[in-house]
Design an enzyme around this catalytic site. Structure first.
Site, mmCIF file in Angstrom:
data_model
loop_
_atom_site.group_PDB
_atom_site.id
_atom_site.type_symbol
_atom_site.label_atom_id
_atom_site.label_comp_id
_atom_site.label_asym_id
_atom_site.label_seq_id
_atom_site.Cartn_x
_atom_site.Cartn_y
_atom_site.Cartn_z
ATOM 1 N N CYS B 405 0.799 -1.213 0.000
ATOM 2 C CA CYS B 405 0.000 0.000 0.000
ATOM 3 C C CYS B 405 0.838 1.274 0.000
ATOM 4 C CB CYS B 405 -0.936 -0.006 1.198
ATOM 5 S SG CYS B 405 -0.080 -0.139 2.780
ATOM 6 N N HIS B 449 -2.665 0.592 6.832
ATOM 7 C CA HIS B 449 -2.846 0.785 5.401
ATOM 8 C C HIS B 449 -2.541 2.241 5.047
ATOM 9 C CE1 HIS B 449 -4.180 -0.347 1.504
ATOM 10 N NE2 HIS B 449 -5.273 0.422 1.490
ATOM 11 N N ASP B 465 -7.999 4.329 -3.533
ATOM 12 C CA ASP B 465 -7.046 3.361 -2.984
ATOM 13 C C ASP B 465 -6.342 2.655 -4.128
ATOM 14 O OD1 ASP B 465 -5.578 1.539 -1.629
ATOM 15 O OD2 ASP B 465 -7.231 0.913 -0.301
#
Lengths: 314, 647
Positions: B405, B449, B465
């Protein structure tokens, strides 16, 4: 304790063992009973022998007296025996000008009271009083008995006709009640084929002296009873009091008697302390005649039962 | 007094001491540097070996070790003060003490030290498991203490005795726990915060979150008033990162106005129970409507605590999942949202310029282009990415194409800014395990994250995202599940995580009832019982009364059967009897102990029979010889011999 005393005590113990062996030679196959009677003697107690005639009651008493070097007297109790017959009587002696006491058979060291239940209650109580007090009072004067004065009384449990059975309170005066019973086959054969017992009795040598006996008795009193043994004795006493088939259980005095006998038994084993095994060994002899059983029960059987029921805690 | 050898612990006591020290060591091992626990364990084994051979530990070696220990601690931590260096020193000294434990006094010192060092293990974690382990570790310790007593019975007896004492102590501990006034913050909150930093940090550098992903501890738990939101919606913002220097993302220093929030659907209400992080960042569901009492809001509507969270913290919030954040961009925001390091990553800039040329000012189209690239451009999701060079973004986008991430968020925001779309990195937590039966959400550190927010004209800051474009599993299943294909270690395997998630409900209760029992809740509880905790007399009275009652109950139990308790000789005999019974020799009813042993001996073969006869004779002397209780040492000796006897 000085060395010399220790050595003397060891010698005394050795002679005690010899005395035991001698009596055992005479009464074949009765080692347990013989040992118990020695324990009774060492504990300073009186002995009641309950048996049919002819199994060796008199022989046992006689042999004990001989082996321990005690003066021996025998009185056959009958319904016409009076207290003075055993205590003695004061007789006026003209030459001296006053009464002189002629001591009866009581003034001995070991008295065999044969068939005690044939005597009248009066005589019985006179004897039992003497046993308890260690002295007799007659004509306003108390006369001490021998310091090792011991009574071995016998009675026949089957032939009860015309007898005066000892009351329970007086049975308590006897430390132990024993019965010899029939000898086993081998012992009987040896008895039949062997030398006459009366002759053997005469040949018995003194192993101990009355002084030794006093000494041994004192020593027996110092045998240790640990808390564990006292616990066990108390549990036994408690069990007699709680048992369904027992009307009256053992008294505290019976407990003391049990301990005294166990101490003597331990000393006979050469130990300076009592173990539960000692208590168990003497328990039937000490307890059976003291517990008052319900009708139909048997003291000996109950005593053995109690020993199996009361577990010995580690 | 005549000269006598000092009493020394026997072999069994020594073994128990070693076991206690080993257990203490094991409890401390996870947070000690590797050079300490391993040699310490070896040293313990060595102590035992020396002891068995009846030899003493070499004095010189001991001195050398005593000198080496503080040096090693200083070398590892740079100091001997503080929580970790202190624990390392204590554990080391405890181990060294065993090399010179000769007398009973030494042994008692070892026991006291062990107890202290055990307690200090709680400074490193107060989870239910840790607390239970410390309690269990007290067991061998207490057994060792009891084995030092002169009349100590057989080991099994000692273990039972110490266990029952520990259980008896529980009510007292409970009373003390409730009544003893506690500080506003736990004792162990203050020191060592630099070392134990966990959770999302306010600085994002490639690699930093990589460590967190493997950290499997719970980060926080969320109890929702309504239903738990679906997994793809569970984004918890912790910090917004504006500034990029080419390597790291930081929040930046600019003062910005609070962003305007337009709520589009009904906010959901929830309570977060946050484990200590030693930071001020507070995760909140995207995006909180207002602050909770005692918390602050940043301009970007992430939450901050007033001071570092050094113990479990609870706060209740309302968050809107449908919203528009800052629909009108202020100039300062725009400037920050387009900031880039001056000359870094030319290839990425060139790519962004291409998009800019193709899509103009259509921010949505540029976002879609970037996501398409991540999805089809040969990128893969991995928890162990290859290292990146100096031109970090270029290197990632055009060479390695592997990361998690953090890499994607960083590269994505870089590209957006280069294409003229205001963007920022958001770090927080995503996903979590929804415990439907207990009705709460468990979020672990491994759920950490990073994602992006881009500003779309009219809509405000929108969450994008990029990781989801690469690995949809990361969002729908979780980081560890997404990494499965990359060969994760066993403790991240599915069933284990599943199992731990399911039993987490116990931990939650523990955290709420025990660890979270702070000064405030103590006050509330005691006030209900009419006690005023601020008046020390009333607390002392209650404490004294409760302890007195506990003591009375304990005494009554202890005196219940005088003389019969603690009879080591009797217990020893009973064990011997059990063994003989198993061997087929049963004690008859009413049979006296010694008679029984002799009869048993008669049924045995000579060597065993002789031993048993000796035991019987000794037992008779100890139990019946004399009117005084038997000497404890002799009893112990008998018990030991009886224990060694095998029929």
């Amino acid at each position: 304790m000085p060395e010399a005393t220790l050595a003397r005590i060891d010698a005394t113990q050795q002679r005690l063992a010899h005395a035991l062996a001698q009596v055992n030679q005479l009464l074949l196959g009765k080692t347990h009973v013989v040992r118990l009677s020695f324990a009774c003697l060492l504990a300073g107690g009186h002995l009641l022998l309950e048996d049919i005639p002819g199994v060796g009651k008199t022989t046992l008493a006689h042999a004990l007296a001989r082996a321990c070097g005690l003066a021996f007297q025998r009185v056959q109790f009958t319904s016409d025996l009076t207290p003075t017959d055993i205590i003695g009587v004061g007789i006026y002696e003209r030459e001296l000008g006053h009464f002189r006491f002629h001591p009866g058979p009581l003034f001995t060291e070991l008295l065999l009271a044969d068939e005690i239940n044939r005597g009248t209650p009066k005589v019985q109580s006179a004897l039992l009083e003497a046993m308890a007090e260690g002295q007799v009072s007659t004509e306003g004067e108390s006369r001490p008995l021998s310091p090792v004065f011991t009574v071995i009384a016998t009675q026949n449990p089957l032939d009860m006709a015309g007898t005066h059975p000892l009351p329970d309170s007086q049975l308590d005066r006897f430390l132990m009640r024993l019965s010899l019973g029939y000898p086993d086959e081998a012992a009987e054969r040896a008895l039949l084929s062997g030398v006459d017992r009366r002759e053997m009795l005469r040949e018995l040598t003194f192993q101990l002296t009355p002084a030794d006996l006093v000494d041994l008795r004192r020593r027996a009193r110092t045998v240790d009873t640990s808390a564990a043994v006292l616990d066990y004795v108390q549990e036994l006493l408690g069990a007699t009091r709680a048992h369904a088939q027992i009307r009256v259980g053992l008294s505290p005095r019976a407990g003391l008697a049990l301990l005294a006998a166990a101490r003597a038994w331990a000393m006979l084993a050469g130990r300076s302390y009592v173990m539960p095994e000692d208590v168990q060994a003497v328990f039937p002899a000490v307890a059976a005649h003291r517990i008052q059983v319900q009708h139909g029960a048997n003291g000996e059987v109950l005593a053995a039962k109690l020993l199996a029921e009361v577990s010995v805690r580690a | 007094m005549t000269a006598r050898a000092k009493p020394h612990p026997d072999r069994r006591a020594y073994a128990l001491l070693i076991i206690s020290a080993a257990v203490t060591l094991a409890l401390h091992a996870p947070h000690l540097p590797l050079w300490l626990p391993v040699p310490a364990a070896l040293l313990l084994a060595l102590c035992w070996k020396f002891r068995r051979r009846g030899r003493r530990f070499p004095v010189l070696a001991r001195y050398a070790l005593v000198l080496a220990l503080p040096l090693g601690v200083v070398a590892s931590y740079g100091t001997i003060f503080g929580r970790l260096p202190g624990a390392a020193l204590a554990v080391g000294l405890l181990t060294l003490k065993l090399t010179e434990t000769e007398t009973l006094r030494d042994a008692r010192i070892v026991i006291a030290t062990s107890a202290f060092v055990l307690m200090s293990a709680l400074l490193f974690g107060q989870s239910l498991l840790q607390t239970a382990l410390v309690c269990v570790a007290l067991w061998p310790l207490l057994t060792a203490a009891m084995s030092l007593e002169p009349a100590a019975g057989p080991t099994r007896e000692l273990m039972r005795g110490s266990a029952s004492r520990l259980i008896l102590a529980l009510p007292i501990a409970l009373v003390a726990f409730v009544l003893i006034p506690r500080l506003a913050a736990p004792l162990w909150g203050a020191p060592g915060m630099q070392v134990a930093r966990t959770g999302i940090s306010a600085r994002m550098t490639p690699g930093a979150i990589g460590q967190l992903l493997i950290d499997d501890r719970p980060a926080f738990r969320v109890g929702f008033r309504g239903p738990i939101p679906a997994r793809p919606l569970r984004y918890f913002r912790a910090v917004v990162l504006w500034h990029f220097d080419g390597r790291s993302w930081t929040p930046g220093h600019a003062a910005l106005p609070l962003e305007r929030l337009i709520i589009r659907d009904r906010p959901s209400r929830y309570t977060v129970t946050l484990d200590a992080t030693r930071q001020t960042l507070l995760p909140a569901l995207d995006v909180p409507v207002a602050t909770a009492p005692g918390t602050l809001s940043t301009a970007a509507r992430t939450l901050l605590a007033m001071r570092p969270v050094d113990h479990t913290l609870r706060y209740t919030l309302e968050s809107a999942t449908g919203y528009a954040l800052s629909p009108q961009l202020v100039p300062a925001e725009r400037r920050l949202g387009l900031q880039l390091p001056s000359d870094a990553d030319p290839r990425a800039r060139a790519l962004a310029a291409q998009w800019r040329a193709r899509y103009g000012t259509d921010a949505r189209a540029i976002v879609a282009a970037a996501l398409r690239m991540f999805h089809y451009g040969g990128f893969r999701y991995t928890l162990a990415p290859p290292p990146l060079g100096r031109q970090q973004v270029d290197d990632f986008l055009f060479r390695t194409r592997a990361g998690f991430c953090e890499h994607y968020a960083s590269a994505f925001v870089f590209l957006m800014r280069a294409a003229g779309v205001p963007a920022r990195v958001v770090a927080g937590y995503q996903g979590g395990y929804a415990n439907r039966t207990a009705g709460y959400l468990l979020v672990r550190q491994s759920d950490a994250h990073a994602w992006a927010e881009v500003w779309i004209p009219g809509d405000g800051w929108m969450r994008v995202d990029p990781t989801a474009a690469v690995s949809p599993d990361r969002i729908s299943l979780g980081a560890t599940a997404a990494a499965q294909t990359a060969g994760a270690p066993w403790f991240l395997s599915g069933w284990w995580i599943g199992f731990r998630n399911r039993i987490d409900v116990v931990n939650r209760l523990w955290d709420q009832a025990v660890v979270g029992f702070d000064a405030l809740r103590q006050h509330a509880l005691l006030t209900q019982f009419g006690l005023d905790p601020s008046r020390w007399q009333s607390v002392a009275l209650a404490l004294g009364g409760a302890l007195g009652m506990a003591l009375a109950v304990g005494l009554a139990l202890a005196l219940r059967e005088p003389g019969k308790r603690g009879d080591a000789l009797a217990t020893g005999f009973q064990q011997l009897e059990r063994r003989l019974t198993r061997a087929g020799c049963v004690r008859r009813p009413g049979e006296a102990p010694v008679a029984y042993l002799r009869r048993a001996a008669s049924s045995l073969l000579p060597p065993a029979a002789t031993t048993l006869l000796t035991l019987a004779g000794r037992f008779a002397q100890l139990r019946y010889g004399g009117t005084q209780p038997p000497p404890p040492l002799a009893v112990r000796d008998w018990v030991r011999r009886a224990r060694d006897f095998r029929p």
